[in-house]
Design a protein around this motif. Structure first.
Motif, PDB file in Angstrom:
ATOM      1  N   GLN A 214     165.024  58.591 102.459  1.00 37.08           N
ATOM      2  CA  GLN A 214     164.309  59.857 102.531  1.00 37.08           C
ATOM      3  C   GLN A 214     162.839  59.583 102.215  1.00 37.08           C
ATOM      4  N   ALA A 215     161.946  60.232 102.955  1.00 42.68           N
ATOM      5  CA  ALA A 215     160.514  60.031 102.748  1.00 42.68           C
ATOM      6  C   ALA A 215     159.806  61.376 102.689  1.00 42.68           C
ATOM      7  N   ASP A 216     158.697  61.413 101.951  1.00 47.87           N
ATOM      8  CA  ASP A 216     157.912  62.642 101.839  1.00 47.87           C
ATOM      9  C   ASP A 216     156.501  62.258 101.389  1.00 47.87           C
ATOM     10  N   ARG A 217     155.591  63.235 101.377  1.00 45.44           N
ATOM     11  CA  ARG A 217     154.247  62.992 100.875  1.00 45.44           C
ATOM     12  C   ARG A 217     154.237  63.182  99.363  1.00 45.44           C
ATOM     13  N   VAL A 218     153.780  62.157  98.652  1.00 42.80           N
ATOM     14  CA  VAL A 218     153.674  62.217  97.202  1.00 42.80           C
ATOM     15  C   VAL A 218     152.245  61.840  96.831  1.00 42.80           C
ATOM     16  N   ASN A 219     151.528  62.776  96.212  1.00 42.02           N
ATOM     17  CA  ASN A 219     150.126  62.552  95.861  1.00 42.02           C
ATOM     18  C   ASN A 219     149.304  62.123  97.072  1.00 42.02           C
ATOM     19  N   GLY A 220     149.609  62.715  98.215  1.00 47.27           N
ATOM     20  CA  GLY A 220     148.841  62.442  99.418  1.00 47.27           C
ATOM     21  C   GLY A 220     149.261  61.199 100.175  1.00 47.27           C
ATOM     22  N   GLN A 221     150.251  60.457  99.667  1.00 48.75           N
ATOM     23  CA  GLN A 221     150.702  59.235 100.322  1.00 48.75           C
ATOM     24  C   GLN A 221     152.121  59.393 100.836  1.00 48.75           C
ATOM     25  N   ILE A 222     152.368  58.904 102.059  1.00 50.93           N
ATOM     26  CA  ILE A 222     153.725  58.947 102.609  1.00 50.93           C
ATOM     27  C   ILE A 222     154.553  57.895 101.887  1.00 50.93           C
ATOM     28  N   SER A 223     155.584  58.354 101.211  1.00 52.06           N
ATOM     29  CA  SER A 223     156.339  57.468 100.327  1.00 52.06           C
ATOM     30  C   SER A 223     157.841  57.595 100.550  1.00 52.06           C
ATOM     31  N   VAL A 224     158.550  56.507 100.306  1.00 57.50           N
ATOM     32  CA  VAL A 224     160.009  56.541 100.262  1.00 57.50           C
ATOM     33  C   VAL A 224     160.399  57.055  98.889  1.00 57.50           C
ATOM     34  N   VAL A 225     161.226  58.089  98.848  1.00 55.15           N
ATOM     35  CA  VAL A 225     161.612  58.684  97.565  1.00 55.15           C
ATOM     36  C   VAL A 225     163.069  58.398  97.216  1.00 55.15           C
ATOM     37  N   ARG A 226     163.840  57.908  98.222  1.00 61.81           N
ATOM     38  CA  ARG A 226     165.250  57.623  97.914  1.00 61.81           C
ATOM     39  C   ARG A 226     165.860  56.762  99.012  1.00 61.81           C
ATOM     40  N   PHE A 227     166.674  55.798  98.605  1.00 59.29           N
ATOM     41  CA  PHE A 227     167.514  55.044  99.530  1.00 59.29           C
ATOM     42  C   PHE A 227     168.952  55.481  99.312  1.00 59.29           C
ATOM     43  N   ALA A 228     169.675  55.697 100.408  1.00 59.50           N
ATOM     44  CA  ALA A 228     171.093  56.045 100.295  1.00 59.50           C
ATOM     45  C   ALA A 228     171.896  54.760 100.147  1.00 59.50           C
ATOM     46  N   THR A 229     172.981  54.848  99.415  1.00 60.14           N
ATOM     47  CA  THR A 229     173.838  53.687  99.220  1.00 60.14           C
ATOM     48  C   THR A 229     175.287  54.101  99.387  1.00 60.14           C
ATOM     49  N   GLY A 230     176.143  53.132  99.531  1.00 60.88           N
ATOM     50  CA  GLY A 230     177.575  53.379  99.558  1.00 60.88           C
ATOM     51  C   GLY A 230     178.004  54.335 100.637  1.00 60.88           C
ATOM     52  N   ALA A 231     178.668  55.434 100.222  1.00 62.91           N
ATOM     53  CA  ALA A 231     179.232  56.395 101.169  1.00 62.91           C
ATOM     54  C   ALA A 231     178.167  57.041 102.025  1.00 62.91           C
ATOM     55  N   ALA A 232     176.985  57.264 101.415  1.00 58.54           N
ATOM     56  CA  ALA A 232     175.919  57.902 102.187  1.00 58.54           C
ATOM     57  C   ALA A 232     175.491  57.042 103.349  1.00 58.54           C
TER      58      ALA A 232
END
Length: 318
Positions: A214-232
């Protein structure tokens, strides 16, 4: 700026026209034997140029450098079309690109020369470099911003995106991902360097990994905020059942097993509404490419997987 936007739009139109050309028009667009290799070289140059560019941190200088790089790449593409293409409309468009971009490149390079002078100012009352609207007095101090950093959207509201990790720079908190479309950022499929706000996200992640993130803008920067693991990860969208996909005939031109890519000169693909052409496909399963090499005559099935056109099955010797 308006002219630059128009140029980008025209560049997109040329790219789309080349991509959707039918069998008869393909024969016109690639009359020379070396055309596929020439266009592959164009793409490699364009990809590498922007990946390798070092930014100065000065918004004015970086803007000029990036525009010049873009225009020079567009000229390279246009000249390749003039060398190999036969369609008169596209040839006229290519020549127009060359003429327009050369004028703008010259103007930008003149600006770069003037800009290196210590007393340079475009206008008498022009503020110094890096003094844009977000840098002017009255904006929150860096300390205040750090105390209340902008937060990404709630993770449950962000779409999961599939991609392949190309590079991990844990020290700099960066990761390069070849990914599918990211709807919440209105971003098409591409290869991009992302920031990670939490270094722990990169733990155990390495080049070559197939990921969902999952990615979103954080403090003006496009950032990865989460990697899915396992079942996801295992819940990633799957292509249509193989039994429902048509078999397509083609000839393998190049295999890049490391990147999970295969270049195929193929016939029409009805389920993708795609005409005959030469194209680079993804493979979600590396085993699909086992034993496949350049020159092989094959039959294959292709579909959209996580927003990317991918080969899902290959039969050799048919």
């Amino acid at each position: 700026m308006k002219r630059f936007a128009v140029t980008l739009t025209a560049f997109g139109a040329l790219s789309a026209a080349l991509a959707i050309a039918g069998p008869d028009r393909l024969a016109q667009a690639q009359p020379a034997k070396g055309a596929p290799a020439a266009y592959e070289r164009v793409r490699e140059v364009m990809d590498d140029r922007f990946k390798d560019m070092k930014l100065t941190g000065d918004p004015d200088r970086d803007f000029a450098a990036l525009v010049i790089a873009h225009h020079e790449d567009l000229i390279f593409l246009a000249r390749t079309q003039l060398e190999h293409g036969a369609d008169e409309q596209l040839r006229r468009m290519a020549q127009q690109f060359i003429n327009e971009q050369q004028v703008q490149i010259s103007a930008l390079k003149e600006w770069q020369v003037r800009n290196r002078q210590e007393d340079y100012r475009a206008k008498v009352d022009q503020p110094p470099h890096g003094s844009g609207p977000l840098d002017q007095k009255g904006t929150p101090a860096p300390q205040a911003q750090a105390a209340a950093p902008a937060q990404p959207a709630v993770a449950s509201q962000l779409p999961m995106v599939s991609g392949t990790v190309e590079k991990v720079d844990a020290g700099a908190g960066k990761i390069t991902i070849d990914h599918g479309p990211i709807p919440n950022l209105d971003m098409d499929a591409m290869t991009m360097v992302f920031r990670v706000q939490d270094p722990a996200l990169l733990q155990g992640v390495k080049a070559g990994d197939k990921v969902q993130f999952q990615a979103d803008r954080v403090n003006g920067q496009i950032s990865v905020v989460r990697f899915a693991t396992g079942a996801a990860q295992s819940a990633a969208p799957q292509p249509a059942a193989a039994a429902n996909l048509p078999m397509v005939t083609g000839t393998v031109e190049k295999v890049d097993a490391t990147q999970g890519k295969v270049t195929i000169d193929h016939g029409p693909i009805p389920n993708l509404n795609m005409d005959a052409m030469t194209m680079v496909f993804r493979t979600q399963d590396p085993a699909v490419l086992k034993g496949v090499k350049a020159g092989d005559r094959i039959r294959f099935q292709a579909d959209r997987v996580n927003g990317q056109i991918s080969v899902v099955r290959i039969q050799k010797g048919r």
